[in-house]
Design a protein around this motif. Sequence first.
Motif, PDB file in Angstrom:
ATOM      1  N   LEU A  62       0.815  -1.221   0.000  1.00 32.58           N
ATOM      2  CA  LEU A  62       0.000   0.000   0.000  1.00 32.58           C
ATOM      3  C   LEU A  62       0.845   1.265   0.000  1.00 32.58           C
ATOM      4  O   LEU A  62       0.294   2.360  -0.095  1.00 32.58           O
ATOM      5  CB  LEU A  62      -0.917   0.018   1.238  1.00 32.58           C
ATOM      6  N   ASN A  63       2.126   1.153   0.100  1.00 30.76           N
ATOM      7  CA  ASN A  63       2.980   2.308   0.325  1.00 30.76           C
ATOM      8  C   ASN A  63       3.069   3.247  -0.878  1.00 30.76           C
ATOM      9  O   ASN A  63       3.401   4.422  -0.728  1.00 30.76           O
ATOM     10  CB  ASN A  63       4.384   1.842   0.718  1.00 30.76           C
ATOM     11  N   LYS A  64       2.752   2.758  -2.085  1.00 27.45           N
ATOM     12  CA  LYS A  64       2.867   3.576  -3.293  1.00 27.45           C
ATOM     13  C   LYS A  64       1.554   4.215  -3.721  1.00 27.45           C
ATOM     14  O   LYS A  64       1.496   4.846  -4.778  1.00 27.45           O
ATOM     15  CB  LYS A  64       3.405   2.726  -4.440  1.00 27.45           C
ATOM     16  N   LEU A  65       0.538   4.061  -2.919  1.00 28.33           N
ATOM     17  CA  LEU A  65      -0.764   4.643  -3.259  1.00 28.33           C
ATOM     18  C   LEU A  65      -0.793   6.080  -2.748  1.00 28.33           C
ATOM     19  O   LEU A  65      -1.296   6.374  -1.661  1.00 28.33           O
ATOM     20  CB  LEU A  65      -1.895   3.806  -2.648  1.00 28.33           C
ATOM     21  N   LYS A  66      -0.255   7.001  -3.527  1.00 27.72           N
ATOM     22  CA  LYS A  66      -0.114   8.392  -3.110  1.00 27.72           C
ATOM     23  C   LYS A  66      -1.449   9.119  -2.997  1.00 27.72           C
ATOM     24  O   LYS A  66      -1.559  10.078  -2.243  1.00 27.72           O
ATOM     25  CB  LYS A  66       0.782   9.139  -4.098  1.00 27.72           C
ATOM     26  N   GLU A  67      -2.450   8.654  -3.745  1.00 26.17           N
ATOM     27  CA  GLU A  67      -3.737   9.344  -3.752  1.00 26.17           C
ATOM     28  C   GLU A  67      -4.765   8.680  -2.844  1.00 26.17           C
ATOM     29  O   GLU A  67      -5.940   9.090  -2.842  1.00 26.17           O
ATOM     30  CB  GLU A  67      -4.278   9.410  -5.186  1.00 26.17           C
ATOM     31  N   LEU A  68      -4.372   7.680  -2.095  1.00 27.00           N
ATOM     32  CA  LEU A  68      -5.313   6.979  -1.229  1.00 27.00           C
ATOM     33  C   LEU A  68      -5.777   7.882  -0.088  1.00 27.00           C
ATOM     34  O   LEU A  68      -4.954   8.444   0.638  1.00 27.00           O
ATOM     35  CB  LEU A  68      -4.648   5.717  -0.662  1.00 27.00           C
ATOM     36  N   GLU A  69      -7.078   8.010   0.069  1.00 26.02           N
ATOM     37  CA  GLU A  69      -7.661   8.875   1.096  1.00 26.02           C
ATOM     38  C   GLU A  69      -8.360   8.084   2.196  1.00 26.02           C
ATOM     39  O   GLU A  69      -8.372   8.537   3.347  1.00 26.02           O
ATOM     40  CB  GLU A  69      -8.666   9.836   0.451  1.00 26.02           C
ATOM     41  N   TYR A  70      -8.939   6.942   1.864  1.00 26.64           N
ATOM     42  CA  TYR A  70      -9.699   6.175   2.872  1.00 26.64           C
ATOM     43  C   TYR A  70      -9.322   4.707   2.735  1.00 26.64           C
ATOM     44  O   TYR A  70      -9.458   4.108   1.665  1.00 26.64           O
ATOM     45  CB  TYR A  70     -11.196   6.372   2.665  1.00 26.64           C
ATOM     46  N   LEU A  71      -8.838   4.151   3.845  1.00 26.81           N
ATOM     47  CA  LEU A  71      -8.439   2.742   3.899  1.00 26.81           C
ATOM     48  C   LEU A  71      -9.196   2.066   5.022  1.00 26.81           C
ATOM     49  O   LEU A  71      -9.100   2.478   6.174  1.00 26.81           O
ATOM     50  CB  LEU A  71      -6.932   2.619   4.122  1.00 26.81           C
ATOM     51  N   ASN A  72      -9.929   1.005   4.663  1.00 27.01           N
ATOM     52  CA  ASN A  72     -10.721   0.262   5.647  1.00 27.01           C
ATOM     53  C   ASN A  72     -10.173  -1.154   5.729  1.00 27.01           C
ATOM     54  O   ASN A  72     -10.271  -1.940   4.774  1.00 27.01           O
ATOM     55  CB  ASN A  72     -12.191   0.244   5.231  1.00 27.01           C
ATOM     56  N   LEU A  73      -9.588  -1.472   6.887  1.00 24.64           N
ATOM     57  CA  LEU A  73      -9.039  -2.805   7.150  1.00 24.64           C
ATOM     58  C   LEU A  73      -9.667  -3.411   8.403  1.00 24.64           C
ATOM     59  O   LEU A  73      -9.028  -4.206   9.123  1.00 24.64           O
ATOM     60  CB  LEU A  73      -7.521  -2.726   7.323  1.00 24.64           C
ATOM     61  N   ALA A  74     -10.901  -3.094   8.656  1.00 21.62           N
ATOM     62  CA  ALA A  74     -11.581  -3.620   9.835  1.00 21.62           C
ATOM     63  C   ALA A  74     -11.835  -5.114   9.674  1.00 21.62           C
ATOM     64  O   ALA A  74     -11.945  -5.642   8.578  1.00 21.62           O
ATOM     65  CB  ALA A  74     -12.899  -2.876  10.045  1.00 21.62           C
ATOM     66  N   LEU A  75     -11.914  -5.791  10.838  1.00 13.13           N
ATOM     67  CA  LEU A  75     -12.214  -7.230  10.877  1.00 13.13           C
ATOM     68  C   LEU A  75     -11.205  -8.028  10.066  1.00 13.13           C
ATOM     69  O   LEU A  75     -11.539  -8.791   9.160  1.00 13.13           O
ATOM     70  CB  LEU A  75     -13.633  -7.495  10.373  1.00 13.13           C
ATOM     71  N   ASN A  76      -9.924  -7.860  10.431  1.00 10.64           N
ATOM     72  CA  ASN A  76      -8.847  -8.656   9.838  1.00 10.64           C
ATOM     73  C   ASN A  76      -7.962  -9.181  10.966  1.00 10.64           C
ATOM     74  O   ASN A  76      -8.319  -9.079  12.151  1.00 10.64           O
ATOM     75  CB  ASN A  76      -8.043  -7.802   8.848  1.00 10.64           C
ATOM     76  N   ASN A  77      -6.831  -9.737  10.600  1.00  8.88           N
ATOM     77  CA  ASN A  77      -5.912 -10.330  11.589  1.00  8.88           C
ATOM     78  C   ASN A  77      -4.640  -9.497  11.722  1.00  8.88           C
ATOM     79  O   ASN A  77      -3.556 -10.038  11.961  1.00  8.88           O
ATOM     80  CB  ASN A  77      -5.558 -11.764  11.186  1.00  8.88           C
ATOM     81  N   ILE A  78      -4.744  -8.208  11.597  1.00  8.64           N
ATOM     82  CA  ILE A  78      -3.569  -7.331  11.616  1.00  8.64           C
ATOM     83  C   ILE A  78      -3.137  -7.087  13.069  1.00  8.64           C
ATOM     84  O   ILE A  78      -3.962  -6.797  13.943  1.00  8.64           O
ATOM     85  CB  ILE A  78      -3.893  -6.003  10.911  1.00  8.64           C
ATOM     86  N   SER A  79      -1.827  -7.213  13.285  1.00 12.54           N
ATOM     87  CA  SER A  79      -1.278  -7.028  14.638  1.00 12.54           C
ATOM     88  C   SER A  79      -0.551  -5.708  14.807  1.00 12.54           C
ATOM     89  O   SER A  79      -0.259  -5.312  15.950  1.00 12.54           O
ATOM     90  CB  SER A  79      -0.296  -8.166  14.971  1.00 12.54           C
ATOM     91  N   LYS A  80      -0.232  -5.024  13.705  1.00  7.99           N
ATOM     92  CA  LYS A  80       0.549  -3.783  13.815  1.00  7.99           C
ATOM     93  C   LYS A  80       0.251  -2.904  12.618  1.00  7.99           C
ATOM     94  O   LYS A  80       0.108  -3.385  11.484  1.00  7.99           O
ATOM     95  CB  LYS A  80       2.038  -4.122  13.882  1.00  7.99           C
ATOM     96  N   ILE A  81       0.174  -1.607  12.869  1.00 13.94           N
ATOM     97  CA  ILE A  81      -0.049  -0.646  11.776  1.00 13.94           C
ATOM     98  C   ILE A  81       1.300  -0.319  11.152  1.00 13.94           C
ATOM     99  O   ILE A  81       2.211   0.176  11.841  1.00 13.94           O
ATOM    100  CB  ILE A  81      -0.725   0.638  12.308  1.00 13.94           C
ATOM    101  N   GLU A  82       1.413  -0.582   9.853  1.00 11.90           N
ATOM    102  CA  GLU A  82       2.675  -0.372   9.156  1.00 11.90           C
ATOM    103  C   GLU A  82       2.423  -0.322   7.648  1.00 11.90           C
ATOM    104  O   GLU A  82       1.324  -0.623   7.165  1.00 11.90           O
ATOM    105  CB  GLU A  82       3.652  -1.520   9.467  1.00 11.90           C
ATOM    106  N   GLY A  83       3.432   0.073   6.907  1.00 13.94           N
ATOM    107  CA  GLY A  83       3.378   0.021   5.448  1.00 13.94           C
ATOM    108  C   GLY A  83       2.524   1.069   4.788  1.00 13.94           C
ATOM    109  O   GLY A  83       2.182   0.917   3.606  1.00 13.94           O
ATOM    110  N   ILE A  84       2.192   2.135   5.486  1.00 16.58           N
ATOM    111  CA  ILE A  84       1.372   3.183   4.868  1.00 16.58           C
ATOM    112  C   ILE A  84       2.041   4.548   5.005  1.00 16.58           C
ATOM    113  O   ILE A  84       1.377   5.581   4.886  1.00 16.58           O
ATOM    114  CB  ILE A  84      -0.042   3.222   5.490  1.00 16.58           C
ATOM    115  N   GLU A  85       3.340   4.575   5.255  1.00 12.95           N
ATOM    116  CA  GLU A  85       4.030   5.853   5.414  1.00 12.95           C
ATOM    117  C   GLU A  85       4.008   6.674   4.127  1.00 12.95           C
ATOM    118  O   GLU A  85       4.039   7.903   4.161  1.00 12.95           O
ATOM    119  CB  GLU A  85       5.477   5.621   5.843  1.00 12.95           C
ATOM    120  N   GLY A  86       3.962   6.000   2.954  1.00 12.44           N
ATOM    121  CA  GLY A  86       3.964   6.718   1.679  1.00 12.44           C
ATOM    122  C   GLY A  86       2.601   7.179   1.229  1.00 12.44           C
ATOM    123  O   GLY A  86       2.504   7.851   0.181  1.00 12.44           O
TER     124      GLY A  86
END
Length: 479
Positions: A62-86
């Motif tokens: 997801l790091n290359k999505l420069k125009e991304l405004e809304y990201l919904n990752l609810a109800l998943n198995n994610i343990s840490k917020i990462e990979g969206i600095e870009g």
Amino acid sequence: MPRLTEELIRKRAEHNEGVLADLEEVALHQQELEKIENIEACCRHIKILLLQNNIIPKMEGLNKLKELEYLNLALNNISKIEGIEGCESLNKLDMTVNFIDVEDLEESVYNLKANIMLEDLYLTGNPCSDWSGFRPYLVAHLPQLKQLDGKLILPAERIKARQQLPKLQQELEVVVQASLAKKAAEAGKPVSEGAYTKESRNEMYLEMAAQKEEKEANERRRMGTEKKEPRQVPGVYNARGEIRQCNEGKYDFNIDDTSDTTMIIFELGVPKYLDTSALDVDVNPLYVRCVVKEKVTQLKLPAEVRPDAAKVQRSRTTGMLRIEMPLLEPGRVKNPKAAPEPELQPLKPEQPKGTGPQARGEIKGSVSVQGIYKDPRRVAADKPSELLREVRTTRPQAGGQTAQLARTAAPDDDDDDDGCSRPQSRLNRRRRGPKGSRPPEWFLKGAAGAGRWRVLSESAFTPQPRNNGQRTPVASSTP
């Protein structure tokens, strides 16, 4: 388990007619996805990405999505917020009901500091939200936030959180140590049935994916839209090892080797609006092969050509495909005429010696067919020889003298029918002449020689009368 492929993205982008280059929004929720992939390559201008209700364990791709405004990752198995600095334009992030625990909270908050446009964050339902200092800790570290878990952040709350930040940092370290000790103590113990863990979610979603796939397979089977095995393009040679000649697409074609003696010209009438990228042309010294949408058109050439000098063109008006193939030996006669073969004669039966026409002294030439066949209905039957008598006579001068000569020469002839009760025959009437007159006898000219005559007795022409169904002898008169 399904994967996040380009085909799936196109299927979910029906509102944009399946076009991915300018796609801005796509919903990929409830697809039982395990990994984020192909989003950066296919959807560089995506603005809204919905990936909730899957089993994604890590934020990646997801790091290359420069125009991304809304990201919904609810109800998943994610343990840490990462990979969206870009993601420079990220404004809203929904991480509801994931597995972000307190030991990963500090690193997750640090990764969010690069998203200066982030204003709305949702972390409800994560294990880290059970800590009492969770909200002030985030408010103090993320000054760009305006709303947390759906609740506005007031200026007074932000000031107070900043004052409590050193204390909250020390408290977080204690909570992390306690959480790690608790997990280590429960490591060997079996998990209670019905517990909400990553493993239980994976098992549940795998079962749901199997049921969904079976349901879709039954629906495709019912509708007759099952995927068929890809068609195998036939090879160059057939089963006998010869060069295959076929036209599977049933296109019009023409092969010309007479207008120009130095080359062979092959023309194929492919569809006018067919993209040229769907054509595959192969020029071989002995054959030419064109594959149009997996349909093969292959022909054996009448002479050997030079593939390296061949030229392939296509008409912009009609779409006709033209291939010019120079001959390897232009002066060579392609189909030399063979020596004329002798004309075959029908077999004739062998004749024994001494029986041929020369042995019999016959002259070769035309053959007469007269007398070969006689129609019994038209040819009169042969007259019995016992009724004929040869006599020497002259042309009659008087009736009495001629009759006397006939009686003297043949006393046995019945030349008188005075005692016959039958009516006279039609032949006798013709011979008698006028009514009441009677010639002395009947003459029949023969071939015995000049002056030779045959006398036919009267009984041969006179029909005998019937007497109660029985024939009666004819009484002849005596001289």
